[in-house]
Write a protein that holds these residues in place. Structure first.
Motif, PDB file in Angstrom:
ATOM      1  N   SER A 290      -5.382  -9.556 -11.375  1.00 18.55           N
ATOM      2  CA  SER A 290      -3.972  -8.866 -11.387  1.00 18.55           C
ATOM      3  C   SER A 290      -3.140  -9.748 -10.615  1.00 18.55           C
ATOM      4  O   SER A 290      -1.977  -9.413 -10.474  1.00 18.55           O
ATOM      5  CB  SER A 290      -3.866  -7.513 -11.020  1.00 18.55           C
ATOM      6  OG  SER A 290      -4.459  -7.381  -9.688  1.00 18.55           O
TER       7      SER A 290
ATOM      8  N   GLY B 146       9.353  -6.777  -7.837  1.00 20.74           N
ATOM      9  CA  GLY B 146       9.607  -7.818  -8.592  1.00 20.74           C
ATOM     10  C   GLY B 146       9.052  -9.064  -8.031  1.00 20.74           C
ATOM     11  O   GLY B 146       9.962 -10.254  -7.839  1.00 20.74           O
ATOM     12  N   GLN B 147       7.924  -8.891  -7.133  1.00 19.75           N
ATOM     13  CA  GLN B 147       7.691 -10.241  -6.388  1.00 19.75           C
ATOM     14  C   GLN B 147       6.252 -10.910  -7.193  1.00 19.75           C
ATOM     15  O   GLN B 147       5.163 -10.154  -6.528  1.00 19.75           O
ATOM     16  CB  GLN B 147       7.574  -9.800  -5.140  1.00 19.75           C
ATOM     17  CG  GLN B 147       8.574  -9.420  -4.134  1.00 19.75           C
ATOM     18  CD  GLN B 147       9.561 -10.722  -3.894  1.00 19.75           C
ATOM     19  OE1 GLN B 147       9.131 -11.715  -3.428  1.00 19.75           O
ATOM     20  NE2 GLN B 147      10.716 -10.581  -4.064  1.00 19.75           N
ATOM     21  N   PRO B 148       6.117 -11.710  -8.079  1.00 18.37           N
ATOM     22  CA  PRO B 148       4.762 -12.370  -8.250  1.00 18.37           C
ATOM     23  C   PRO B 148       4.059 -12.837  -7.324  1.00 18.37           C
ATOM     24  O   PRO B 148       4.630 -13.485  -6.395  1.00 18.37           O
ATOM     25  CB  PRO B 148       5.166 -13.281  -9.379  1.00 18.37           C
ATOM     26  CG  PRO B 148       6.607 -13.503  -9.149  1.00 18.37           C
ATOM     27  CD  PRO B 148       7.369 -12.334  -8.445  1.00 18.37           C
TER      28      PRO B 148
ATOM     29  N   GLY C 197       8.615 -16.087  -5.361  1.00 20.81           N
ATOM     30  CA  GLY C 197       7.336 -15.025  -5.470  1.00 20.81           C
ATOM     31  C   GLY C 197       6.727 -14.781  -3.848  1.00 20.81           C
ATOM     32  O   GLY C 197       7.270 -15.429  -2.714  1.00 20.81           O
TER      33      GLY C 197
ATOM     34  N   ALA D 200      -1.202  -5.396  -6.192  1.00 18.15           N
ATOM     35  CA  ALA D 200      -0.615  -6.088  -7.411  1.00 18.15           C
ATOM     36  C   ALA D 200       0.625  -5.376  -7.647  1.00 18.15           C
ATOM     37  O   ALA D 200       1.610  -5.668  -7.998  1.00 18.15           O
ATOM     38  CB  ALA D 200      -1.408  -6.719  -8.279  1.00 18.15           C
ATOM     39  N   ASN D 201       0.379  -3.856  -8.290  1.00 20.09           N
ATOM     40  CA  ASN D 201       1.199  -2.922  -8.559  1.00 20.09           C
ATOM     41  C   ASN D 201       2.294  -2.878  -7.830  1.00 20.09           C
ATOM     42  O   ASN D 201       3.665  -2.963  -8.256  1.00 20.09           O
ATOM     43  CB  ASN D 201       0.648  -1.688  -8.791  1.00 20.09           C
ATOM     44  CG  ASN D 201      -0.388  -1.690 -10.155  1.00 20.09           C
ATOM     45  OD1 ASN D 201      -0.324  -2.560 -11.059  1.00 20.09           O
ATOM     46  ND2 ASN D 201      -1.282  -0.754 -10.134  1.00 20.09           N
ATOM     47  N   ASP D 202       2.189  -2.805  -6.445  1.00 25.00           N
ATOM     48  CA  ASP D 202       3.229  -2.794  -5.381  1.00 25.00           C
ATOM     49  C   ASP D 202       4.255  -4.033  -5.290  1.00 25.00           C
ATOM     50  O   ASP D 202       5.425  -3.636  -5.531  1.00 25.00           O
ATOM     51  CB  ASP D 202       2.806  -2.595  -3.891  1.00 25.00           C
ATOM     52  CG  ASP D 202       2.170  -1.009  -3.835  1.00 25.00           C
ATOM     53  OD1 ASP D 202       2.455  -0.213  -4.598  1.00 25.00           O
ATOM     54  OD2 ASP D 202       1.688  -0.908  -2.728  1.00 25.00           O
ATOM     55  N   LEU D 203       3.270  -5.087  -5.640  1.00 20.80           N
ATOM     56  CA  LEU D 203       4.234  -6.310  -5.784  1.00 20.80           C
ATOM     57  C   LEU D 203       5.066  -6.479  -6.988  1.00 20.80           C
ATOM     58  O   LEU D 203       6.185  -6.812  -7.018  1.00 20.80           O
ATOM     59  CB  LEU D 203       3.246  -7.580  -5.557  1.00 20.80           C
ATOM     60  CG  LEU D 203       2.752  -7.747  -3.972  1.00 20.80           C
ATOM     61  CD1 LEU D 203       1.634  -9.097  -4.186  1.00 20.80           C
ATOM     62  CD2 LEU D 203       3.626  -7.914  -3.082  1.00 20.80           C
ATOM     63  N   ARG D 204       4.639  -5.976  -8.221  1.00 20.35           N
ATOM     64  CA  ARG D 204       5.249  -6.016  -9.386  1.00 20.35           C
ATOM     65  C   ARG D 204       6.552  -5.166  -9.327  1.00 20.35           C
ATOM     66  O   ARG D 204       7.445  -5.145  -9.816  1.00 20.35           O
ATOM     67  CB  ARG D 204       4.444  -5.604 -10.607  1.00 20.35           C
ATOM     68  CG  ARG D 204       3.738  -6.811 -11.113  1.00 20.35           C
ATOM     69  CD  ARG D 204       3.005  -6.183 -12.305  1.00 20.35           C
ATOM     70  NE  ARG D 204       1.946  -5.285 -12.044  1.00 20.35           N
ATOM     71  CZ  ARG D 204       0.660  -5.720 -11.904  1.00 20.35           C
ATOM     72  NH1 ARG D 204       0.423  -6.848 -11.959  1.00 20.35           N
ATOM     73  NH2 ARG D 204      -0.075  -4.646 -11.949  1.00 20.35           N
ATOM     74  N   ALA D 205       6.154  -3.917  -8.479  1.00 18.21           N
ATOM     75  CA  ALA D 205       7.335  -3.069  -8.469  1.00 18.21           C
ATOM     76  C   ALA D 205       8.509  -3.553  -7.737  1.00 18.21           C
ATOM     77  O   ALA D 205       9.837  -3.207  -7.828  1.00 18.21           O
ATOM     78  CB  ALA D 205       6.901  -1.673  -7.674  1.00 18.21           C
TER      79      ALA D 205
ATOM     80  N   THR E 132      -5.610  -3.866  -7.001  1.00 14.29           N
ATOM     81  CA  THR E 132      -4.947  -3.461  -8.168  1.00 14.29           C
ATOM     82  C   THR E 132      -3.718  -2.791  -7.494  1.00 14.29           C
ATOM     83  O   THR E 132      -2.407  -2.919  -8.053  1.00 14.29           O
ATOM     84  CB  THR E 132      -5.735  -2.487  -8.891  1.00 14.29           C
ATOM     85  OG1 THR E 132      -6.625  -3.552  -9.521  1.00 14.29           O
ATOM     86  CG2 THR E 132      -4.875  -2.065 -10.306  1.00 14.29           C
TER      87      THR E 132
END
Length: 274
Positions: free
Chosen positions: A74, A53-55, A29, A46-51, A43
């Motif tokens: 988030s 695949g990087q927690p 991550g 955090a959404n960009d990181l989820r997209a 937020t």
């Protein structure tokens, strides 16, 4: 929203004084450094990181100023680090029953209602003289100094040639000295020498606020900041566009004048010169 500035190093820029949140990709991550500043911006980050695949697996605050110790749910519950002095400083603030009111006094009014404060400052201090951030990713070396704030840390990612400078080496802000320190001028000049010591190996400098710079700009910013601090020391008028009539932010000349006044009082009190 995220811009890659070096291999595995990305930056998100806030509207507030071009605040730079830094993302360093690791094996499991990312390390998130100085995230900010509004709830919506965090937020989105955090959404960009989820997209990708990087927690988020760890956080780091370069210093205890309010805009560098923010967090958002988030990002998750992960270790959030700072230097021992940084953590002690923000703990001192949070120990006051009215800490939210104290911090609110310094918030920019146009953003005050959008800045999440519930998770502000939950920083774990690393052992004194810790040399690196403990996480599963590229070696991130800590360069601690006492220039801008207690326990201020710059970070060096040597294998990527990146210097993360905290609230220093900005192209839009002149040096803001820690005027509560005993020797603020000496402290700042010493920190600039530390940066100079790593400059040959750096390809990118990321300030807390302002534009990302390359190797040439890093050298130029060290020179410009040193000239400004020496002018404060010597009582001269700095030839610095960041505090002149065309300053990037209208309030910077007032901050400059305040620093001059504070240093004059400091000298008068001590009966010495910085």
């Amino acid at each position: 929203m995220l811009t890659e500035v070096a291999d595995g190093v990305l930056v998100h820029v806030s509207e507030f004084i071009q605040s730079n949140s830094v993302v360093v990709q690791g094996r499991a991550g990312v390390l998130l450094i100085d995230p900010g500043i509004t709830a919506n911006e965090m937020t989105d980050l955090a959404n960009d990181l989820r997209a990708l695949g990087q927690p988020v697996v760890a956080g780091f605050s370069t210093h205890p100023d309010w805009d560098h110790v923010l967090w958002h749910p988030s990002f998750g519950v992960v270790p959030r680090y700072g230097t021992a002095r940084c953590a002690a400083s923000i703990r001192g603030v949070l120990s006051s029953a009215d800490w939210k009111d104290q911090i609110a006094e310094g918030l920019p009014p146009e953003y005050a209602d959008e800045i999440p404060m519930d998770l502000l400052g939950f920083i774990t201090g690393l052992p004194a003289q810790a040399a690196q951030i403990p996480w599963d990713g590229p070696h991130v070396r800590i360069i601690e100094h006492q220039a801008h704030a207690p326990g201020h840390a710059a970070l060096v990612i040597e294998e990527r040639g990146v210097l993360i400078a905290g609230d220093m080496l900005s192209d839009i802000l002149m040096p803001f000295l820690d005027l509560q320190a005993t020797n603020p001028i000496d402290d700042y000049l010493a920190a600039l020498r530390l940066f100079e010591g790593v400059a040959d190996d750096m390809a990118v400098v990321i300030p807390g606020h302002g534009s990302i710079g390359g190797a040439d700009q890093l050298r130029a910013r060290i020179t410009q900041d040193r000239a400004y601090v020496r002018a404060l020391r010597d009582g001269g008028v700095p030839d610095d566009p960041r505090v002149g009539p065309a300053a990037p932010l209208a309030w910077l000349p007032d901050v400059h004048n305040w620093q001059v006044q504070q240093l004059a009082q400091h000298r008068a009190h001590d009966g010495t010169s910085d």
